[in-house]
Write an enzyme that holds these catalytic residues in place. Structure first.
Site: not given
Length: 391
Positions: A203, A216
């Protein structure tokens, strides 16, 4: 590779129109109007045929891009993982998907089979090394080989760090670091035999630690480091490791994300950012890029201009980028006196959530298309699966 039928047909027609205009504009004497219209129509038809023909050739090449390959996708029952299974299947591959819940998995396999994809589902918790070995064994037993492993499983929690516990960080690391770690290490020896690939879906959050998404970003950062390190250490083995860095994608995940602190306000900024067309990309487009990069054995793939801009900004001016993140953190909701926790499906039903949903309509639509369900539904399914296994 996206479908270019309409754009190519229009481009062909425009080329024909331009050619006709140049020809008739330079003619010393105009031809009769009827003859001119007929010739112009012929040129337009020829241009359209060229466009559609070129597009059909492109689609045929796409359909055979992964012909004969076997692809294993974690988190393949919904979201990006499910769309990757569709796209790999459309490219000619046989697909194995895994997920923790049997019902979600069965629904995804049925949908893939209905599309003509040779698909097989395996219930697996990627945080359990024993289940990981069983998953790999079953994939090989079903299809006889393994060519591509796609680490796509993930989890997301949104809220200020003061509202989070140590357990939230452990869960994120288990799913998005230790899961890919165990699965990739176990798969490397099998992939040597087929000169296969490992594809890690990281990501932009792995390189830009976004406020209110600290578990995250932490887990994704570790995952990206693992992916890039494995890419270096598998040199000469025949195994290729591809690190994928997506930006915001419209997967509909906002409905299943857990929000802590001030859930309604946290939901509002997250759903808005994830659903705006200029900031986010459709999951279909992202999946096509990933399959294309896998087929060409690319080592690194960045999806969306926003993600590229973020990487460039961090590389050129890390201090300024950090200050920008501090500003974002200052603008986001503060930790309330009483921390609350709600799923996106619940927070989105508030007055503020409904307003945001009207703006982020593309993300709402994606959630329905990507088999997204709330975490509460998944927890109920996990309990039913556990009860069946204990009988």
């Amino acid at each position: 590779m996206i479908s270019w039928k309409a754009p190519l047909a229009l481009a062909g027609a425009r080329w024909a129109w331009s050619r006709a205009r140049r020809r008739y504009g330079s003619a010393p004497t105009p031809e009769p109007a009827r003859g001119r219209n007929l010739e112009l129509l012929a040129w337009g038809a020829a241009g359209a045929v060229i466009g559609v023909g070129a597009s059909a050739l492109s689609e045929r090449r796409r359909s055979g891009l992964m012909s004969g390959k076997v692809v294993l996708i974690t988190g393949g029952s919904r979201g990006l993982g499910l769309q990757l299974a569709r796209e790999f299947g459309a490219s000619g591959a046989s697909v194995v998907i895994c997920a923790r819940g049997q019902e979600n998995l069965d629904r995804a396999v049925a949908e893939l089979t209905g599309r003509g994809v040779d698909a097989h589902g395996v219930v697996c918790d990627v945080t359990d090394p024993e289940q990981v070995e069983t998953l790999l064994d079953e994939a090989e037993q079903r299809f006889g080989r393994l060519d591509v492993l796609v680490n796509s499983a993930g989890t997301m929690l949104v809220g200020p760090q003061d509202a989070l516990t140590d357990e939230h960080f452990r869960q994120a690391m288990d799913i998005m670091f230790w899961g890919p770690f165990h699965l990739s290490r176990a798969a490397v020896d099998r992939l040597r035999a087929t000169r296969g690939s490992i594809v890690n879906i990281t990501s932009i959050g792995a390189y830009l630690s976004v406020p209110h998404m600290l578990p995250y970003s932490t887990a994704k950062h570790a995952w990206a480091a693992l992916s890039e390190g494995m890419a270096a250490e598998t040199a000469g083995t025949g195994v290729r490791v591809t690190t994928v860095v997506p930006g915001l994608m419209r997967t509909g995940s906002h409905r299943g994300v857990l929000f802590r602190g001030d859930p309604e306000r946290e939901y509002a900024w997250f759903a808005l950012a994830a659903g705006l067309p200029l900031l986010s990309v459709s999951v279909e487009r992202a999946a096509r890029h990933i399959v294309h990069a896998t087929a060409r054995r690319k080592g690194f793939l960045v999806i969306t201009p926003t993600a590229r801009l973020g990487l460039v900004a961090r590389g050129i001016a890390p201090g300024l980028t950090q200050e920008a993140m501090r500003l974002v953190g200052w603008l986001l909701p503060d930790t309330p006196g009483q921390v609350e926790e709600r799923l996106g499906s619940e927070a989105g039903d508030s007055r503020l959530g409904r307003v945001v949903n009207t703006v982020a309509v593309l993300n709402e639509r994606a959630g329905r298309q990507m088999n997204q369900r709330s975490r509460a539904e998944e927890q109920r399914e996990d309990r039913r699966t556990g009860e069946r296994s204990s009988e």
